[in-house]
Design an enzyme around this catalytic site. Structure first.
Site, short mmCIF file in Angstrom:
data_model
loop_
_atom_site.label_atom_id
_atom_site.label_comp_id
_atom_site.label_asym_id
_atom_site.label_seq_id
_atom_site.Cartn_x
_atom_site.Cartn_y
_atom_site.Cartn_z
N CYS A 162 -12.15 -10.45 -22.23
CA CYS A 162 -12.02 -9.11 -21.76
C CYS A 162 -12.92 -8.33 -22.48
O CYS A 162 -13.45 -8.71 -23.91
CB CYS A 162 -10.52 -8.50 -22.02
N SER B 287 -3.91 -3.00 -12.21
CA SER B 287 -3.72 -2.28 -13.65
C SER B 287 -5.39 -2.17 -13.98
O SER B 287 -5.86 -3.02 -14.23
CB SER B 287 -2.77 -2.97 -14.66
N GLU C 264 -4.75 -17.59 -18.16
CA GLU C 264 -3.34 -17.60 -18.19
C GLU C 264 -2.62 -16.64 -17.21
O GLU C 264 -3.11 -15.45 -16.73
CB GLU C 264 -2.76 -17.11 -19.51
N CYS D 16 3.72 -8.75 -22.00
CA CYS D 16 2.51 -7.93 -21.83
C CYS D 16 1.80 -7.81 -22.98
O CYS D 16 2.52 -7.35 -24.34
CB CYS D 16 3.13 -6.25 -21.48
N GLY E 81 -8.19 -9.78 -18.75
CA GLY E 81 -9.37 -8.99 -18.15
C GLY E 81 -8.94 -7.62 -17.51
O GLY E 81 -8.09 -7.05 -17.24
N GLU E 82 -10.29 -6.76 -17.23
CA GLU E 82 -10.15 -5.51 -16.56
C GLU E 82 -10.52 -5.77 -14.69
O GLU E 82 -11.76 -5.98 -14.66
CB GLU E 82 -11.15 -4.65 -17.37
N CYS F 120 -9.13 -3.19 -26.41
CA CYS F 120 -8.04 -2.53 -26.83
C CYS F 120 -7.28 -3.03 -28.03
O CYS F 120 -6.89 -4.37 -28.19
CB CYS F 120 -7.17 -2.56 -25.54
N SER G 38 -3.52 2.00 -17.55
CA SER G 38 -2.87 1.71 -19.23
C SER G 38 -3.24 3.05 -20.19
O SER G 38 -4.45 3.25 -20.27
CB SER G 38 -3.91 0.38 -19.60
N PHE G 39 -2.40 3.99 -20.02
CA PHE G 39 -2.93 5.18 -20.58
C PHE G 39 -2.62 5.19 -21.97
O PHE G 39 -3.48 5.32 -22.82
CB PHE G 39 -1.81 6.20 -20.17
N HIS G 40 -1.25 5.08 -22.51
CA HIS G 40 -1.22 4.79 -24.07
C HIS G 40 -1.21 5.87 -24.95
O HIS G 40 -1.00 5.61 -26.22
CB HIS G 40 -1.90 3.53 -24.49
#
Length: 391
Positions: A135, A226, A115, A368, A194-195, A139, A248-250
């Site tokens: 992925c 990212s 996508e 997101c 994906g990363e 997460c 991507s800390f979060h």
């Protein structure tokens, strides 16, 4: 290009793109294109000039047919057509949100799907592209993380997403028409499925193509990659791509981040921050963006905000606060708006920009953390997804 195995799903559209004998030129770097042309019979003394001509036709004019490359001799165009193709991902579906956001479901080699999302804004247009099918990171708050990794995208499939969007938006220039400086796709963010840093070489080559001044010509300051924190690749990203970086800390403790972003168990917060402190110097970037999804009762307290400020002190940064976008079976809820604003206020008073991202495309699952191929969504029930998220 290695064909990946075809997976069955509920769609009735034919699952596999037709195979062709020619090598796809989309996504080749200039060096790779030069080598490919020589191997196909282009005299070495002409190859450099031919690279420049073909490059402009593909990436500046958006041409897909060698016959339209009118500054090349007919016999040379025939040689190109015999040996190569200019192939892009196929649009399976295009959804347009009430806010103008466009989500494309694209089919790639092997019948797999990814996508891509286009987000129009008043003075720019951002294209969110994918780097993998599925992925590996799992997460827990991210819908894509519930889809297992199938394979990396090729450089051509990454560049192809940009070209497909420009096709759909009618953004290629027309020969003889006045030059239009308005760019509908003005920014690219590697924030889709994906990363990116687990597919570093293909992402790097794709961005070289996208940034080339004689083609699509996006500045590296208009590209944001990212990552969830693949520490060994961060310095390479600065040196070999040089784009802006988002992380991507979060979470502000390893205990919480281990649950939300499991790669933290390999490279913890301290290790990640040490790598990030070097990035602006290596890449000449002004600042790093810390992405922080707001999860009710999980990571949204005043103490979390104060701890975040302490952790990033000394790093040129801004903090993007992302209201959680819910998806079927998600184990989390979005923080209340007052809580998000209070968190933002603490970060802002400490001297960091702390914009709250306006959710876009929620009605078409394009926001997101919501991206996931439609085939995978159709294959699992909400109960199955919820069970996986709890596991």
């Amino acid at each position: 290009m290695n064909a990946a195995p075809i997976t069955q799903d509920l769609l009735t559209i034919p699952r596999k793109l037709p195979e062709t004998a020619g090598r796809n030129l989309v996504g080749l770097t200039r060096e790779q294109l030069h080598e490919a042309l020589i191997q196909a019979g282009t005299p070495e003394r002409q190859a450099r000039m031919r690279v420049g001509q073909i490059w402009q036709w593909i990436y500046h004019w958006g041409v897909r047919d060698f016959a339209q490359m009118t500054n090349l001799a007919k016999d040379y165009r025939a040689l190109l057509a015999e040996n190569f193709e200019i192939a892009l991902p196929e649009i399976v579906t295009r959804q347009i949100s009430a806010d103008g956001t466009r989500k494309y479901l694209l089919r790639i080699s092997g019948g797999h799907e990814v996508e891509t999302v286009y987000i129009p804004e008043e003075n720019r247009g951002t294209l969110c592209i994918s780097s993998q099918v599925g992925c590996t990171l799992t997460c827990s708050f991210c819908h894509t993380g519930t889809q297992k990794l199938v394979r990396n995208l090729t450089a051509g499939e990454i560049v192809g997403q940009v070209m497909v969007a420009r096709d759909d938006l009618g953004e290629w220039p027309k020969p003889g028409a006045p030059k239009d400086e308005t760019r509908l796709v003005s920014n690219v963010v590697l924030m889709g499925m994906g990363e990116p840093l687990y597919n570093f070489d293909n992402v790097r080559d794709a961005m070289k193509v996208v940034m080339d001044g004689e083609g699509i010509s996006l500045s590296r300051r208009r590209i944001t990659l990212s990552t969830s924190g693949i520490v060994p690749e961060i310095a390479k990203t600065a040196e070999e791509i040089g784009c802006l970086l988002a992380v991507s800390f979060h979470a502000t403790t390893d205990e919480t981040r281990d649950k939300l972003v499991p790669v933290n168990r390999k490279w913890n917060i301290e290790t990640l921050l040490n790598a990030l402190r070097e990035y602006p110097r290596l890449s000449n970037s002004e600042r790093i963006t810390f992405e922080y999804v707001m999860l009710d009762g999980v990571n949204d307290s005043d103490e979390d905000a104060r701890r975040l400020v302490r952790l990033i002190r000394g790093i040129p940064a801004k903090v993007n606060l992302i209201p959680f976008n819910e998806w079927p079976g998600s184990p989390y809820r979005r923080s209340g708006w007052e809580r998000i604003e209070a968190f933002a206020d603490i970060v802002h008073k400490a001297g960091y920009a702390s914009p709250i991202r306006t959710p876009r495309g929620e009605d078409i699952m394009a926001a997101c953390g919501q991206l996931k191929s439609a085939t995978e969504r159709g294959r699992k029930t909400a109960a199955q997804i919820a069970a996986e998220a709890r596991a």
